[in-house]
Design a protein around this motif. Structure first.
Motif, PDB file in Angstrom:
ATOM      1  N   VAL A  15      39.764  37.339   3.806  1.00  0.00           N
ATOM      2  CA  VAL A  15      38.710  35.685   3.817  1.00  0.00           C
ATOM      3  C   VAL A  15      38.891  35.950   2.403  1.00  0.00           C
ATOM      4  O   VAL A  15      38.708  36.532   1.254  1.00  0.00           O
ATOM      5  N   LEU A  16      39.803  34.381   1.303  1.00  0.00           N
ATOM      6  CA  LEU A  16      39.511  34.124   0.346  1.00  0.00           C
ATOM      7  C   LEU A  16      38.418  32.986   0.301  1.00  0.00           C
ATOM      8  O   LEU A  16      38.162  31.968   0.429  1.00  0.00           O
ATOM      9  N   PHE A  17      38.092  33.670  -0.929  1.00  0.00           N
ATOM     10  CA  PHE A  17      36.984  32.688  -1.414  1.00  0.00           C
ATOM     11  C   PHE A  17      37.366  32.447  -2.808  1.00  0.00           C
ATOM     12  O   PHE A  17      38.054  32.884  -3.291  1.00  0.00           O
ATOM     13  N   VAL A  18      36.758  31.012  -3.232  1.00  0.00           N
ATOM     14  CA  VAL A  18      37.120  29.978  -4.627  1.00  0.00           C
ATOM     15  C   VAL A  18      35.603  29.349  -5.104  1.00  0.00           C
ATOM     16  O   VAL A  18      35.134  28.245  -4.100  1.00  0.00           O
ATOM     17  N   ALA A  19      35.790  29.692  -6.155  1.00  0.00           N
ATOM     18  CA  ALA A  19      34.407  29.373  -7.380  1.00  0.00           C
ATOM     19  C   ALA A  19      34.903  28.551  -8.032  1.00  0.00           C
ATOM     20  O   ALA A  19      35.762  29.674  -8.458  1.00  0.00           O
ATOM     21  N   HIS A  22      31.316  28.493 -12.727  1.00  0.00           N
ATOM     22  CA  HIS A  22      30.798  29.970 -13.666  1.00  0.00           C
ATOM     23  C   HIS A  22      28.935  30.808 -13.861  1.00  0.00           C
ATOM     24  O   HIS A  22      29.007  31.659 -13.892  1.00  0.00           O
ATOM     25  N   SER A  23      28.301  29.208 -13.268  1.00  0.00           N
ATOM     26  CA  SER A  23      26.925  29.553 -13.649  1.00  0.00           C
ATOM     27  C   SER A  23      26.743  30.030 -11.803  1.00  0.00           C
ATOM     28  O   SER A  23      27.619  30.111 -10.975  1.00  0.00           O
ATOM     29  N   LEU A  24      25.557  30.747 -11.827  1.00  0.00           N
ATOM     30  CA  LEU A  24      24.795  30.877 -10.745  1.00  0.00           C
ATOM     31  C   LEU A  24      23.815  29.744 -10.732  1.00  0.00           C
ATOM     32  O   LEU A  24      22.284  29.484  -9.835  1.00  0.00           O
ATOM     33  N   LEU A  46      37.813  37.234  -3.837  1.00  0.00           N
ATOM     34  CA  LEU A  46      37.214  35.945  -4.222  1.00  0.00           C
ATOM     35  C   LEU A  46      38.152  35.342  -5.542  1.00  0.00           C
ATOM     36  O   LEU A  46      38.607  36.582  -6.792  1.00  0.00           O
ATOM     37  N   ALA A  47      38.419  34.456  -5.906  1.00  0.00           N
ATOM     38  CA  ALA A  47      38.975  33.563  -7.027  1.00  0.00           C
ATOM     39  C   ALA A  47      38.140  32.945  -7.976  1.00  0.00           C
ATOM     40  O   ALA A  47      37.638  32.153  -7.358  1.00  0.00           O
ATOM     41  N   ALA A  48      38.040  33.189  -8.853  1.00  0.00           N
ATOM     42  CA  ALA A  48      36.704  32.736  -9.780  1.00  0.00           C
ATOM     43  C   ALA A  48      36.930  32.349 -11.511  1.00  0.00           C
ATOM     44  O   ALA A  48      37.519  33.348 -11.920  1.00  0.00           O
ATOM     45  N   PRO A  49      36.382  31.973 -11.986  1.00  0.00           N
ATOM     46  CA  PRO A  49      36.012  32.310 -13.564  1.00  0.00           C
ATOM     47  C   PRO A  49      35.990  33.284 -14.167  1.00  0.00           C
ATOM     48  O   PRO A  49      35.082  34.739 -12.980  1.00  0.00           O
ATOM     49  N   PRO A  50      36.867  33.967 -15.373  1.00  0.00           N
ATOM     50  CA  PRO A  50      36.418  35.285 -15.413  1.00  0.00           C
ATOM     51  C   PRO A  50      35.222  36.176 -16.384  1.00  0.00           C
ATOM     52  O   PRO A  50      35.007  37.744 -15.990  1.00  0.00           O
ATOM     53  N   THR A  70      40.408  32.616 -12.196  1.00  0.00           N
ATOM     54  CA  THR A  70      40.827  31.625 -11.922  1.00  0.00           C
ATOM     55  C   THR A  70      41.192  31.537 -14.184  1.00  0.00           C
ATOM     56  O   THR A  70      39.923  32.070 -15.061  1.00  0.00           O
ATOM     57  N   PRO A  71      42.229  30.825 -14.517  1.00  0.00           N
ATOM     58  CA  PRO A  71      42.275  30.156 -15.503  1.00  0.00           C
ATOM     59  C   PRO A  71      41.261  29.228 -16.280  1.00  0.00           C
ATOM     60  O   PRO A  71      40.316  28.586 -14.739  1.00  0.00           O
ATOM     61  N   ARG A  72      41.083  29.690 -17.521  1.00  0.00           N
ATOM     62  CA  ARG A  72      40.096  29.166 -17.836  1.00  0.00           C
ATOM     63  C   ARG A  72      40.126  27.056 -18.651  1.00  0.00           C
ATOM     64  O   ARG A  72      41.719  27.209 -18.340  1.00  0.00           O
TER      65      ARG A  72
END
Length: 75
Positions: A15-19, A22-24, A46-50, A70-72
């Motif tokens: 399952v791929l999640f995308v966020a 970058h904050s909580l 999970l695809a998300a900011p570094p 993911t790219p900045r």
């Protein structure tokens, strides 16, 4: 698909999640809860900011089986 107890770890569905944030904040807090609940039931990609508080928490708690940076930039 078989019930969760009958599935070998290598046979888990991915399952791929995308966020994006970058904050909580609220959406990422909900995603943290979901990732915890799905541990061992699916392969959590999970695809998300570094960097940021969200990625730090995910990595520290081992909440993603695969982490795709993911790219900045501004979205």
């Amino acid at each position: 698909m078989a019930s969760g107890d009958d599935v070998a770890p290598g046979d888990l569905p991915i399952v791929l999640f995308v966020a994006v944030p970058h904050s909580l904040g609220g959406s990422n807090r909900s995603l943290v809860t979901l990732l915890k609940e799905l541990d061992g039931k699916v392969h959590r990609a999970l695809a998300a900011p570094p960097d940021g508080s969200f990625p730090e928490l995910v990595r520290a708690q081992g909440l993603a089986d695969t982490y795709i940076e993911t790219p900045r930039g501004r979205y």
